[in-house]
Scaffold this motif. Structure first.
Motif, PDB file in Angstrom:
ATOM      1  N   ALA A   1       9.630  -8.099   0.649  1.00  0.00           N
ATOM      2  CA  ALA A   1       8.295  -7.927   1.210  1.00  0.00           C
ATOM      3  C   ALA A   1       7.228  -8.334   0.202  1.00  0.00           C
ATOM      4  O   ALA A   1       7.472  -8.407  -0.996  1.00  0.00           O
ATOM      5  N   ASP A   2       6.017  -8.602   0.720  1.00  0.00           N
ATOM      6  CA  ASP A   2       4.900  -8.954  -0.157  1.00  0.00           C
ATOM      7  C   ASP A   2       4.553  -7.811  -1.100  1.00  0.00           C
ATOM      8  O   ASP A   2       4.136  -8.031  -2.221  1.00  0.00           O
ATOM      9  N   GLN A   3       4.689  -6.596  -0.627  1.00  0.00           N
ATOM     10  CA  GLN A   3       4.365  -5.409  -1.420  1.00  0.00           C
ATOM     11  C   GLN A   3       5.620  -4.550  -1.540  1.00  0.00           C
ATOM     12  O   GLN A   3       6.265  -4.271  -0.540  1.00  0.00           O
ATOM     13  N   THR A   4       5.951  -4.165  -2.742  1.00  0.00           N
ATOM     14  CA  THR A   4       7.056  -3.239  -2.958  1.00  0.00           C
ATOM     15  C   THR A   4       6.471  -1.939  -3.481  1.00  0.00           C
ATOM     16  O   THR A   4       5.640  -1.941  -4.386  1.00  0.00           O
ATOM     17  N   TYR A   5       6.890  -0.851  -2.898  1.00  0.00           N
ATOM     18  CA  TYR A   5       6.429   0.480  -3.280  1.00  0.00           C
ATOM     19  C   TYR A   5       7.544   1.141  -4.073  1.00  0.00           C
ATOM     20  O   TYR A   5       8.712   1.037  -3.707  1.00  0.00           O
ATOM     21  N   LYS A   6       7.178   1.832  -5.160  1.00  0.00           N
ATOM     22  CA  LYS A   6       8.195   2.411  -6.030  1.00  0.00           C
ATOM     23  C   LYS A   6       7.885   3.859  -6.363  1.00  0.00           C
ATOM     24  O   LYS A   6       6.749   4.212  -6.670  1.00  0.00           O
ATOM     25  N   ILE A   7       8.941   4.653  -6.328  1.00  0.00           N
ATOM     26  CA  ILE A   7       8.897   6.027  -6.813  1.00  0.00           C
ATOM     27  C   ILE A   7       9.800   6.073  -8.039  1.00  0.00           C
ATOM     28  O   ILE A   7      10.927   5.578  -8.007  1.00  0.00           O
TER      29      ILE A   7
ATOM     30  N   GLU B   1       5.774   0.602   3.724  1.00  0.00           N
ATOM     31  CA  GLU B   1       4.837   1.601   3.207  1.00  0.00           C
ATOM     32  C   GLU B   1       4.997   2.954   3.893  1.00  0.00           C
ATOM     33  O   GLU B   1       4.920   4.003   3.248  1.00  0.00           O
ATOM     34  N   GLU B   2       5.228   2.959   5.181  1.00  0.00           N
ATOM     35  CA  GLU B   2       5.367   4.221   5.909  1.00  0.00           C
ATOM     36  C   GLU B   2       6.588   5.006   5.416  1.00  0.00           C
ATOM     37  O   GLU B   2       6.518   6.220   5.203  1.00  0.00           O
ATOM     38  N   THR B   3       7.694   4.310   5.212  1.00  0.00           N
ATOM     39  CA  THR B   3       8.904   4.965   4.704  1.00  0.00           C
ATOM     40  C   THR B   3       8.671   5.486   3.290  1.00  0.00           C
ATOM     41  O   THR B   3       9.061   6.604   2.945  1.00  0.00           O
ATOM     42  N   TYR B   4       8.020   4.671   2.471  1.00  0.00           N
ATOM     43  CA  TYR B   4       7.674   5.076   1.104  1.00  0.00           C
ATOM     44  C   TYR B   4       6.825   6.348   1.114  1.00  0.00           C
ATOM     45  O   TYR B   4       7.130   7.319   0.426  1.00  0.00           O
ATOM     46  N   ARG B   5       5.763   6.349   1.899  1.00  0.00           N
ATOM     47  CA  ARG B   5       4.866   7.510   1.936  1.00  0.00           C
ATOM     48  C   ARG B   5       5.576   8.751   2.472  1.00  0.00           C
ATOM     49  O   ARG B   5       5.368   9.858   1.978  1.00  0.00           O
ATOM     50  N   GLY B   6       6.429   8.578   3.458  1.00  0.00           N
ATOM     51  CA  GLY B   6       7.193   9.702   3.992  1.00  0.00           C
ATOM     52  C   GLY B   6       8.164  10.265   2.973  1.00  0.00           C
ATOM     53  O   GLY B   6       8.293  11.487   2.821  1.00  0.00           O
TER      54      GLY B   6
ATOM     55  N   THR C   1      15.009   6.713 -12.795  1.00  0.00           N
ATOM     56  CA  THR C   1      15.561   6.229 -11.536  1.00  0.00           C
ATOM     57  C   THR C   1      14.419   5.669 -10.704  1.00  0.00           C
ATOM     58  O   THR C   1      13.382   6.311 -10.559  1.00  0.00           O
ATOM     59  N   GLU C   2      14.626   4.470 -10.193  1.00  0.00           N
ATOM     60  CA  GLU C   2      13.615   3.812  -9.368  1.00  0.00           C
ATOM     61  C   GLU C   2      14.097   3.755  -7.927  1.00  0.00           C
ATOM     62  O   GLU C   2      15.216   3.314  -7.657  1.00  0.00           O
ATOM     63  N   LEU C   3      13.235   4.176  -7.027  1.00  0.00           N
ATOM     64  CA  LEU C   3      13.471   4.024  -5.596  1.00  0.00           C
ATOM     65  C   LEU C   3      12.447   3.016  -5.092  1.00  0.00           C
ATOM     66  O   LEU C   3      11.243   3.248  -5.201  1.00  0.00           O
ATOM     67  N   TRP C   4      12.921   1.892  -4.587  1.00  0.00           N
ATOM     68  CA  TRP C   4      12.043   0.821  -4.106  1.00  0.00           C
ATOM     69  C   TRP C   4      12.016   0.841  -2.586  1.00  0.00           C
ATOM     70  O   TRP C   4      13.047   1.052  -1.934  1.00  0.00           O
TER      71      TRP C   4
ATOM     72  N   SER D   1      19.523   7.994   1.267  1.00  0.00           N
ATOM     73  CA  SER D   1      18.552   6.981   0.838  1.00  0.00           C
ATOM     74  C   SER D   1      18.170   6.011   1.947  1.00  0.00           C
ATOM     75  O   SER D   1      17.950   4.829   1.700  1.00  0.00           O
ATOM     76  N   SER D   2      18.048   6.501   3.140  1.00  0.00           N
ATOM     77  CA  SER D   2      17.642   5.659   4.257  1.00  0.00           C
ATOM     78  C   SER D   2      16.261   5.063   3.988  1.00  0.00           C
ATOM     79  O   SER D   2      15.335   5.776   3.596  1.00  0.00           O
ATOM     80  N   GLY D   3      16.137   3.767   4.158  1.00  0.00           N
ATOM     81  CA  GLY D   3      14.855   3.101   3.961  1.00  0.00           C
ATOM     82  C   GLY D   3      14.598   2.643   2.539  1.00  0.00           C
ATOM     83  O   GLY D   3      13.607   1.968   2.279  1.00  0.00           O
ATOM     84  N   VAL D   4      15.471   2.996   1.607  1.00  0.00           N
ATOM     85  CA  VAL D   4      15.324   2.553   0.218  1.00  0.00           C
ATOM     86  C   VAL D   4      15.900   1.145   0.115  1.00  0.00           C
ATOM     87  O   VAL D   4      17.032   0.902   0.521  1.00  0.00           O
ATOM     88  N   SER D   5      15.110   0.207  -0.421  1.00  0.00           N
ATOM     89  CA  SER D   5      15.600  -1.171  -0.530  1.00  0.00           C
ATOM     90  C   SER D   5      16.346  -1.423  -1.837  1.00  0.00           C
ATOM     91  O   SER D   5      17.213  -2.284  -1.893  1.00  0.00           O
ATOM     92  N   ARG D   6      16.006  -0.667  -2.885  1.00  0.00           N
ATOM     93  CA  ARG D   6      16.730  -0.755  -4.159  1.00  0.00           C
ATOM     94  C   ARG D   6      16.769   0.631  -4.787  1.00  0.00           C
ATOM     95  O   ARG D   6      15.796   1.374  -4.722  1.00  0.00           O
ATOM     96  N   TYR D   7      17.906   0.944  -5.400  1.00  0.00           N
ATOM     97  CA  TYR D   7      18.119   2.228  -6.078  1.00  0.00           C
ATOM     98  C   TYR D   7      18.623   1.870  -7.466  1.00  0.00           C
ATOM     99  O   TYR D   7      19.764   1.459  -7.638  1.00  0.00           O
TER     100      TYR D   7
END
Length: 123
Positions: A2-8, A76-81, A69-72, A39-45
Protein backbone atom coordinates in the motif's frame (compact mmCIF):
# COMPACT_ATOMS: atom_id res chain seq x y z
CA UNK A 1 2.36 -2.83 -0.89
CA UNK A 2 0.00 0.00 0.00
CA UNK A 3 0.96 3.66 -0.39
CA UNK A 4 0.82 4.07 3.38
CA UNK A 5 2.01 1.49 5.88
CA UNK A 6 0.93 1.82 9.49
CA UNK A 7 3.14 0.38 12.22
CA UNK A 8 2.77 -0.51 15.86
CA UNK A 9 5.99 -1.13 17.77
CA UNK A 10 6.15 -3.32 20.87
CA UNK A 11 9.24 -2.89 23.05
CA UNK A 12 9.71 -5.95 25.22
CA UNK A 13 12.24 -7.20 27.74
CA UNK A 14 12.90 -10.83 28.48
CA UNK A 15 12.51 -12.23 31.95
CA UNK A 16 15.84 -11.78 33.78
CA UNK A 17 16.14 -15.52 34.46
CA UNK A 18 16.12 -16.40 30.73
CA UNK A 19 19.25 -16.28 28.58
CA UNK A 20 19.28 -14.27 25.37
CA UNK A 21 19.55 -17.47 23.32
CA UNK A 22 16.67 -19.19 25.13
CA UNK A 23 14.54 -16.04 24.82
CA UNK A 24 15.04 -15.78 21.07
CA UNK A 25 14.52 -19.49 20.53
CA UNK A 26 11.28 -19.55 22.53
CA UNK A 27 9.96 -16.42 20.85
CA UNK A 28 10.57 -17.81 17.36
CA UNK A 29 9.53 -21.42 17.98
CA UNK A 30 6.60 -20.95 20.38
CA UNK A 31 5.40 -17.37 20.89
CA UNK A 32 5.53 -16.03 17.32
CA UNK A 33 3.46 -18.92 15.89
CA UNK A 34 0.94 -18.45 18.72
CA UNK A 35 0.75 -14.68 18.13
CA UNK A 36 0.22 -15.26 14.41
CA UNK A 37 -3.12 -16.90 15.25
CA UNK A 38 -4.29 -13.51 16.56
CA UNK A 39 -2.77 -11.36 13.82
CA UNK A 40 -5.65 -10.92 11.40
CA UNK A 41 -5.03 -7.91 9.19
CA UNK A 42 -1.31 -7.69 9.97
CA UNK A 43 0.69 -7.49 6.74
CA UNK A 44 4.11 -8.03 8.37
CA UNK A 45 5.13 -9.34 11.80
CA UNK A 46 8.80 -8.56 12.42
CA UNK A 47 10.96 -9.27 15.46
CA UNK A 48 14.10 -7.16 15.75
CA UNK A 49 16.34 -8.63 18.43
CA UNK A 50 18.59 -6.10 20.13
CA UNK A 51 22.31 -6.72 20.55
CA UNK A 52 23.36 -3.84 22.86
CA UNK A 53 26.54 -1.99 21.99
CA UNK A 54 28.45 0.48 24.17
CA UNK A 55 28.36 4.19 23.44
CA UNK A 56 31.62 6.16 23.92
CA UNK A 57 29.94 8.83 26.06
CA UNK A 58 27.11 7.03 27.85
CA UNK A 59 28.54 3.54 28.26
CA UNK A 60 26.68 0.26 28.21
CA UNK A 61 23.15 -0.07 26.87
CA UNK A 62 21.53 -1.89 29.80
CA UNK A 63 18.00 -0.55 30.15
CA UNK A 64 16.51 -1.09 26.70
CA UNK A 65 14.30 -3.80 25.28
CA UNK A 66 15.50 -7.22 24.17
CA UNK A 67 13.23 -7.16 21.13
CA UNK A 68 11.29 -4.61 19.16
CA UNK A 69 8.32 -6.27 17.52
CA UNK A 70 6.77 -4.51 14.55
CA UNK A 71 3.20 -5.02 13.44
CA UNK A 72 2.64 -3.58 9.95
CA UNK A 73 -0.76 -2.78 8.49
CA UNK A 74 -1.74 -1.72 4.98
CA UNK A 75 -5.28 -0.86 6.07
CA UNK A 76 -5.73 2.19 8.31
CA UNK A 77 -9.01 0.98 9.81
CA UNK A 78 -7.48 -2.36 10.83
CA UNK A 79 -4.43 -0.56 12.23
CA UNK A 80 -6.56 1.84 14.29
CA UNK A 81 -8.75 -0.99 15.56
CA UNK A 82 -5.74 -3.07 16.57
CA UNK A 83 -4.08 -0.10 18.26
CA UNK A 84 -7.27 0.70 20.19
CA UNK A 85 -7.53 -2.93 21.27
CA UNK A 86 -3.94 -3.43 22.44
CA UNK A 87 -3.85 -0.12 24.31
CA UNK A 88 -7.11 -0.63 26.19
CA UNK A 89 -7.62 -4.40 26.52
CA UNK A 90 -5.74 -7.40 27.80
CA UNK A 91 -4.62 -9.96 25.27
CA UNK A 92 -6.37 -13.34 25.16
CA UNK A 93 -5.55 -15.61 28.11
CA UNK A 94 -3.56 -17.96 25.87
CA UNK A 95 -1.23 -15.10 24.87
CA UNK A 96 -0.87 -13.75 28.42
CA UNK A 97 0.02 -17.17 29.80
CA UNK A 98 2.63 -17.68 27.09
CA UNK A 99 4.07 -14.18 27.62
CA UNK A 100 4.67 -15.06 31.27
CA UNK A 101 7.10 -17.76 30.05
CA UNK A 102 9.10 -15.19 28.16
CA UNK A 103 8.67 -11.51 28.96
CA UNK A 104 8.96 -9.09 31.83
CA UNK A 105 5.37 -8.01 31.21
CA UNK A 106 5.66 -4.91 33.41
CA UNK A 107 8.34 -3.57 31.04
CA UNK A 108 6.11 -3.69 27.91
CA UNK A 109 5.95 -0.46 25.96
CA UNK A 110 3.87 0.34 22.87
CA UNK A 111 4.44 3.07 20.29
CA UNK A 112 3.44 4.02 16.79
CA UNK A 113 5.77 5.59 14.26
CA UNK A 114 5.74 8.19 11.54
CA UNK A 115 8.55 7.42 9.14
CA UNK A 116 10.63 9.76 7.06
CA UNK A 117 13.34 8.44 4.81
CA UNK A 118 16.30 10.22 3.28
CA UNK A 119 17.12 9.39 -0.32
CA UNK A 120 20.85 8.74 -0.71
CA UNK A 121 20.59 7.33 -4.23
CA UNK A 122 22.07 10.52 -5.72
CA UNK A 123 24.64 11.11 -2.98
Amino acid sequence: MADQTYKILLFMKRRPDISVEAFRDYYESKHAPLAEKYSSGVSRYIRRYIDPQPHPETGEFTDGPDVITELWFDNEETYRGTLAYITTSLMPDEIIEDEKNLFDRMAFRIATVVERESDFSNA
